[in-house]
Scaffold this active site. Structure first.
Site, PDB file in Angstrom:
ATOM      1  N   GLY A  11     -96.296  50.701  35.735  1.00  0.00           N
ATOM      2  CA  GLY A  11     -95.186  51.015  36.607  1.00  0.00           C
ATOM      3  C   GLY A  11     -95.432  50.583  38.031  1.00  0.00           C
ATOM      4  N   ASP A  12     -96.593  49.961  38.272  1.00  0.00           N
ATOM      5  CA  ASP A  12     -96.936  49.488  39.612  1.00  0.00           C
ATOM      6  C   ASP A  12     -97.613  48.130  39.470  1.00  0.00           C
ATOM      7  OD1 ASP A  12     -97.605  49.496  42.461  1.00  0.00           O
ATOM      8  OD2 ASP A  12     -97.341  51.658  42.374  1.00  0.00           O
ATOM      9  N   ASP A  13     -98.338  47.683  40.501  1.00  0.00           N
ATOM     10  CA  ASP A  13     -98.951  46.359  40.450  1.00  0.00           C
ATOM     11  C   ASP A  13     -99.970  46.270  39.318  1.00  0.00           C
ATOM     12  OD1 ASP A  13     -97.563  45.666  42.831  1.00  0.00           O
ATOM     13  OD2 ASP A  13     -99.131  46.629  44.022  1.00  0.00           O
TER      14      ASP A  13
END
Length: 286
Positions: free
Chosen positions: A70-72
């Site tokens: 859900g992020d980098d």
């Protein structure tokens, strides 16, 4: 989920990591780090679930990893504002190879935004991203100081992207109000080449800082195919300078075309390239 500090000769390999509450793998203030063959799985709507975050590390190799986040998928860091400046330990000599990333709301590889110790000599190649917000994203802001420089990326295959290239000079998240409002970062020597991207909403969003332009940007041999509903302005460029060669769609005027330019990618070998994986096991005895 895994955090290692002040260490050297680290190997993290052949693991499946699922549903970390925050960053999955975070080597910090360390050297000679080998990360290989990880499968990292998080819900694509879960915030701050970065896959691998090398932070103030020297001589690191990340290869053959699959990240859903859900992020980098990978976030390269080196300290935040005045705290990173005071500690002063850069991330440098980093290799990223054969990464596959899925992250609809974040980057395949992010540089920053915590980069106040400096990031230098990052070499990324053979990268695949599917349904990911951006390819390589540089995140910085006034107050960070330090630098992101000598960045080399080649052979990326990207499918269903919001932006292929993204640089943000206004990533204004700070740990407190004590940062220096006159502390400008240096962003230069950014090289991208041999990239194919399909189903893309926007080619590039490149936003430097008015008093501190991002310079030495080179983009070559890039083909971007647009989605059915692309942005009207494909290259959104402010406060940057560089060149392009053999890039479609046509770049902004701040990245003028030059014939027969291949953006740089180093030919020398870093010491971490000659480190070999070892397989360890234990045997129970009666």
């Amino acid at each position: 989920m895994i955090e290692i500090q002040y260490s050297n000769k680290i190997q993290i390999s052949n693991l499946t990591l699922i549903n970390s509450p925050s960053w999955f793998v975070h080597p910090t203030y360390s050297s000679d780090v080998l990360i290989h063959g990880l499968t990292i799985l998080a819900p694509i709507d879960s915030p701050n679930t970065d896959g691998i975050d090398p932070d103030s590390c020297t001589n690191t190799r990340i290869e053959d990893c699959f990240v859903v986040s859900g992020d980098d998928c990978i976030a390269v860091k080196s300290g935040w504002d005045q705290y990173g400046i005071k500690f002063g330990m850069p991330t440098r000599h980093l290799i990223i190879r054969r990464l596959t990333c899925i992250s609809p709301d974040s980057a395949t590889i992010a540089l920053g935004s915590e980069m106040s110790g400096g990031i230098q000599d990052v070499r990324a190649e053979d990268i695949t991203a599917i349904n990911t917000q951006s390819g390589i994203r540089i995140k910085t802001a006034i107050g960070r100081v330090a630098y992101v420089k000598d960045i080399y990326v080649r052979r990326m295959t990207l499918t269903t992207m919001k932006w292929v290239f993204w640089m943000s000079g206004s990533y204004n998240q700070h740990p407190d109000t004590n940062f220096d409002p006159k502390a400008f970062p240096e962003i230069k020597g950014i090289n991208y080449r041999d990239i194919v991207a399909t189903n893309v909403t926007g080619a590039a969003r490149l936003e430097g800082i008015a008093q501190d332009h991002f310079t030495g940007i080179c983009i070559s041999n890039v083909t971007i195919s647009l989605s059915k509903t692309p942005k009207e302005l494909q290259w959104n460029c402010t406060n940057i300078a560089g060149v392009t060669s053999n890039v479609t769609p046509e770049p902004c005027h701040l990245l003028p075309k030059k014939e027969k330019v291949d953006c740089a990618f180093p030919e020398d070998r870093l010491p971490i390239e000659d480190v070999h994986l070892k397989t360890c096991c234990t045997t129970k005895t009666a």
